[in-house]
Structure formats: structure tokens, C-alpha cells
Design an enzyme around this catalytic site. Structure first.
Site, PDB file in Angstrom:
ATOM      1  N   LYS A  76       3.116   6.594   6.877  1.00  0.00           N
ATOM      2  CA  LYS A  76       3.385   7.949   6.379  1.00  0.00           C
ATOM      3  C   LYS A  76       3.450   8.952   7.522  1.00  0.00           C
ATOM      4  O   LYS A  76       4.021  10.039   7.366  1.00  0.00           O
ATOM      5  CB  LYS A  76       2.323   8.370   5.368  1.00  0.00           C
TER       6      LYS A  76
ATOM      7  N   GLU B 192     -10.703   5.851   2.637  1.00  0.00           N
ATOM      8  CA  GLU B 192     -10.145   4.556   3.041  1.00  0.00           C
ATOM      9  C   GLU B 192     -10.986   3.875   4.114  1.00  0.00           C
ATOM     10  O   GLU B 192     -11.230   2.667   4.058  1.00  0.00           O
ATOM     11  CB  GLU B 192      -8.730   4.746   3.575  1.00  0.00           C
TER      12      GLU B 192
ATOM     13  N   CYS C  15       0.994   7.653  -7.330  1.00  0.00           N
ATOM     14  CA  CYS C  15       1.273   7.231  -5.954  1.00  0.00           C
ATOM     15  C   CYS C  15       0.984   5.760  -5.689  1.00  0.00           C
ATOM     16  O   CYS C  15       1.230   5.276  -4.577  1.00  0.00           O
ATOM     17  CB  CYS C  15       0.495   8.107  -4.970  1.00  0.00           C
TER      18      CYS C  15
ATOM     19  N   PHE D 218      -3.411   9.975  -7.281  1.00  0.00           N
ATOM     20  CA  PHE D 218      -4.048  10.922  -8.191  1.00  0.00           C
ATOM     21  C   PHE D 218      -4.338  10.234  -9.521  1.00  0.00           C
ATOM     22  O   PHE D 218      -3.563   9.412  -9.992  1.00  0.00           O
ATOM     23  CB  PHE D 218      -3.126  12.123  -8.433  1.00  0.00           C
TER      24      PHE D 218
ATOM     25  N   HIS E  23      -3.023   3.397   3.177  1.00  0.00           N
ATOM     26  CA  HIS E  23      -2.398   4.487   2.427  1.00  0.00           C
ATOM     27  C   HIS E  23      -2.219   5.667   3.374  1.00  0.00           C
ATOM     28  O   HIS E  23      -1.153   6.273   3.420  1.00  0.00           O
ATOM     29  CB  HIS E  23      -3.267   4.871   1.233  1.00  0.00           C
TER      30      HIS E  23
ATOM     31  N   HIS F 121       5.227  10.983   2.651  1.00  0.00           N
ATOM     32  CA  HIS F 121       4.662  10.396   1.437  1.00  0.00           C
ATOM     33  C   HIS F 121       5.652  10.574   0.297  1.00  0.00           C
ATOM     34  O   HIS F 121       5.791  11.663  -0.261  1.00  0.00           O
ATOM     35  CB  HIS F 121       3.346  11.100   1.114  1.00  0.00           C
TER      36      HIS F 121
END
Length: 427
Positions: A348, A327, A176, A412, A316, A353
Site C-alpha cells: 500500500k 498488526e 477491506c 472496518f 495489510h 489502499h
């Protein structure tokens, strides 16, 4: 930074976007600044039996976007997104189709993707296995392009063919963060002198049964099937997972000196980039945000910028509890008190996403935010999580003076990336 280094600073001079809610940069920016969401019930396949049956799909007609029948047959959906975005970026840059007049050996391509040609691969598996009934696949039924689907780098090759690039061409696949990492790699090619122009960005079309099943299995996606338009809720107390999306963004990067010589419009300068990994867990994040904070600090160091220079953070903001809190901690750790003064938002919430593509789409949004001096909102943020106590710009876009923007990504495997952009109107 020396004068020579300053002249080779990478500048974004063209932007192309394929995103949920509309194809093209204009439609993309209008959706963001309107605070509209493009999440809905999945229509690309029958998702009846899945836990999460919602996604942010692109209304994409390849023929209407200028792709020939041969190109449509040859390319997976993700590759089609990338080529259409690249065409828009080249036109937007003023260099025109194929970047005519530029030495092909000085043109590079840097594309990112998390899951490659997932759509084409799954469709072919269904045919070759007779709907999953056969363990032994019959290759006689395979399309000639099956090899291309197996090798994700063919997507970067398609973009290279489109612009005539004979310089460095690569595909970055870091989950990602692939979109922001591919932009970072493209910027480095410019900065080090390996290319004078780079088409950089990312693409993913992961909306297929296998992808939805994988995220269902780890319960990472939202099951809010009755209200898909409000399911993506980053930093909200009642969030329940992220919403899958798809799309692409490709940008034209060139040196500040070259952009100035031809009187190009600059959206943003890429002044700093860094990435880290947590070496901790495939899907887990430590709550202190240390790795993301280190990536942010390193990107600011490369840009020779203090924390006080950050005027907006494009987060993110996936809408999972562990990411949002991680975050928040990272921003406080890296920026100190400045973190409480800077607006932060997650797009997002509106476009979902799109895995590897989202980092480039978010860089495009960050560059547009600088250009228009408007911060996109975090849609659906109605009940802030008390542990996410920063200014997350709920619901409505905000006019805000900005000279620099920080865009971050998390993926990930423990990947953490950060990019620092400065205004580029005055080159």
C-alpha cells in the site's frame, strides 16, 4: 492431508492485474520491485475543497485495453477493471479466452468488492438530481444500466460472461477484506469439488467525491497534499493516514492435479485461509491484535504448517497508527519469535489502499513474490515507529528464499483475514 485432498489443493495458474502505476501484471511487479510510488494529486475529479486531495489512480484507457464501446457504456469503471484483469489472467494461465474446452458447468467466479459501482452511482446521482439541487430525482434521465450499478453482483456476472462460467458465481462484500475473502471462497469451491476452475479476485474504483468525503469526515486518509508520492508511509513514525487507491486483480484457480496434467505454470498453492471478526467497533481495533492472530493461527492450522514455515508476510499495512500497531502485535502473538525473523512489507506504500480490491492485489503480489523469490519493499519507511519493531523491508526490494508466504487483511467492522500460500513450481 489425504492424497485426494492434496490433489484438489487450489493452485494459482494465471494472474491479471489493473493497478496504479500500470495496467498488467508485468508493470505491476516492476513498480513494486522498483519501490516506486503511484500516489499523486487526484485528477479524476476536482478535489480542491477536500482535506485529502491525493490518491493512487489507475491510468486506465478502456478502449486501449480492448473493451468495446458497448462494454464501456454498460459497465462501471470497477467492472471494467475486473473484466480486463480476468482476460489477462485467462491468457496468462494458458487456457485462453473463455477457458475454451472446459465444461462451463465446472467453471466458477468469486469476485470481491467493498463499494461496488460507486463511480457510476455517483455520476448518475449528479445527473438525476441536477447537480444535487433536486431532492426528487427524475428517472427519465437515468441510463439503462443504473440497475446494474445498484447491484454489485453484476460485476461478478460480467466476469462470468467473459469466461463462460455456468458454475457457482458470487460477489463477496466484506469491506477491506473482500479481496482476500473472495480468494478464500474461490479456493474453497476448488477444494470441495464444486468447481474445477474458478476466476477469483476483487475490484474497486472508489475514487469519487462521496468516498473521499466519507474518509475525510473520519480523518482516516493522509492530508499530505504537498508530497503525495511519500504520503503512504506504513509503519513509519510520521505516518498520518492511508492513501486511497483503485484497481483489480483476478486469478485463475484450479486443482493441483489439473494444473499438473496440462503442464501449467503454478505461481502459488493456496494452502490455508481463515477469517475472524472482533465484534468490538466499526472502525476501531484492539491493540493486542488477538483477532488477526487467531485468523493467522487458523490459516496455518488448515495448511498444517508451523509458524516456522512462514518466510514472508505481506501485511495489510494501511499506514494508520492503530492498524500498524495492531498488526505488529498480531504477528508476534501468532508467530512468536519467528515474527522477528521474517521480512514483512506493505505494498500500500506504493499503490495505495483500494478498499475491497486490495486483498486480491496483495495475494497477487504474494504469489509473484514466491515465484520470483523477491520481497517487495515498504516504500517511504524512513523513520520506523519504535512500537513497530519488526523487519518491515524499508524502501528497497530484497531477494529472499521463500517457500511460503502469509498475506493478511483487516477491515472496518472488525474483519480480519489471513491466507497462507506455498510455492507451486513443482506440482
Amino acid at each position: 492431508m489425504s492424497t485426494a485432498d492434496d490433489e484438489r489443493e487450489p493452485v494459482i495458474t494465471g494472474i491479471g492485474v489493473v493497478a496504479p502505476g500500470g495496467v498488467g501484471t508485468k508493470q505491476f511487479w516492476e513498480l513494486l520491485t522498483d519501490g516506486r510510488t503511484a500516489t499523486r494529486t487526484i485528477s479524476l475529479f476536482d478535489a480542491t475543497d477536500f482535506r485529502s486531495r491525493i490518491a493512487a489512480e489507475c491510468d486506465f484507457d478502456p478502449a486501449a485495453e480492448g473493451l468495446s464501446p458497448q462494454e464501456v457504456r454498460r459497465m462501471d469503471r470497477a467492472a471494467q477493471f475486473a473484466v480486463v484483469a480476468a482476460r489477462e489472467a485467462m491468457a496468462d494461465s494458458g487456457l485462453g479466452p473463455g477457458l475454451g474446452g472446459v465444461d462451463p458447468g465446472r467453471i466458477g467466479v468469486s469476485i470481491g468488492s467493498a463499494v461496488g459501482c460507486t463511480t457510476g452511482l455517483e455520476e448518475e446521482y449528479v445527473v438525476l438530481s441536477d447537480g444535487g439541487r433536486r431532492w426528487l430525482l427524475d428517472p427519465d434521465y437515468a441510463v439503462p444500466q443504473l440497475y446494474d450499478y445498484m447491484v454489485p453482483s453484476t460485476m461478478a456476472v460480467e466476469v462470468a460472461w467473459e469466461c463462460g462460467a455456468e458454475g457457482p458465481v458470487s460477489l463477496t462484500s466484506t469491506g477491506c477484506t473482500a479481496g482476500i475473502d473472495s480468494m478464500g471462497h474461490g479456493a474453497q469451491l476448488i477444494r470441495e469439488g464444486s468447481a474445477d476452475i474458478v476466476l477469483a479476485g476483487a475490484t474497486d474504483a472508489p475514487l469519487s467525491p462521496i468516498t473521499v468525503a466519507c474518509f475525510d469526515a473520519i480523518r482516516a486518509t493522509s492530508p499530505n497534499n504537498t508530497a503525495p508520492e511519500s504520503a503512504s508511509r506504513p509503519f513509519d513514525l510520521h505516518r498520518d493516514g492511508f492513501v486511497l487507491g483503485e484497481g483489480a486483480a483476478v486469478m485463475v484457480l484450479e486443482t493441483k492435479a489439473a494444473a499438473r496434467r496440462r503442464g501449467a505454470r503454478g505461481y502459488a498453492r493456496i494452502s490455508g485461509f481463515a477469517r475472524r471478526s472482533n465484534a468490538f467497533h466499526m472502525t476501531g481495533l484492539k491493540p493486542d491484535g488477538r483477532e488477526m492472530a487467531e485468523a493467522i493461527a487458523s490459516a496455518l492450522d488448515e495448511a498444517e504448517a508451523p509458524a516456522g514455515d512462514v518466510d514472508y508476510i505481506n501485511a495489510h499495512g494501511s499506514g494508520t497508527r492503530q492498524n500498524d500497531r495492531h498488526e505488529t502485535a498480531a504477528f508476534k502473538r501468532s508467530l512468536g519469535e519467528r515474527a522477528r525473523e521474517v521480512p514483512v512489507s506493505s505494498i500500500k506504500s506504493m499503490i495505495g489502499h483500494s478498499l475491497g480490491a486490495i486483498g486480491s492485489i496483495e495475494v497477487a503480489a504474494s504469489a509473484l513474490a514466491l515465484h520470483h523469490q523477491v520481497v517487495p519493499p515498504t516504500a517511504n519507511l524512513s523513520t520506523p515507529d519504535p512500537e513497530c519493531d519488526l523487519d518491515y523491508v524499508p524502501v528497497t526490494a530484497r531477494e529472499h528464499p521463500m517457500n511460503a508466504v502469509l498475506s493478511v487483511g483487516s477491515g472496518f467492522g472488525g474483519f480480519q483475514s489471513a491466507m497462507f500460500l506455498r510455492r507451486a513450481e513443482a506440482l
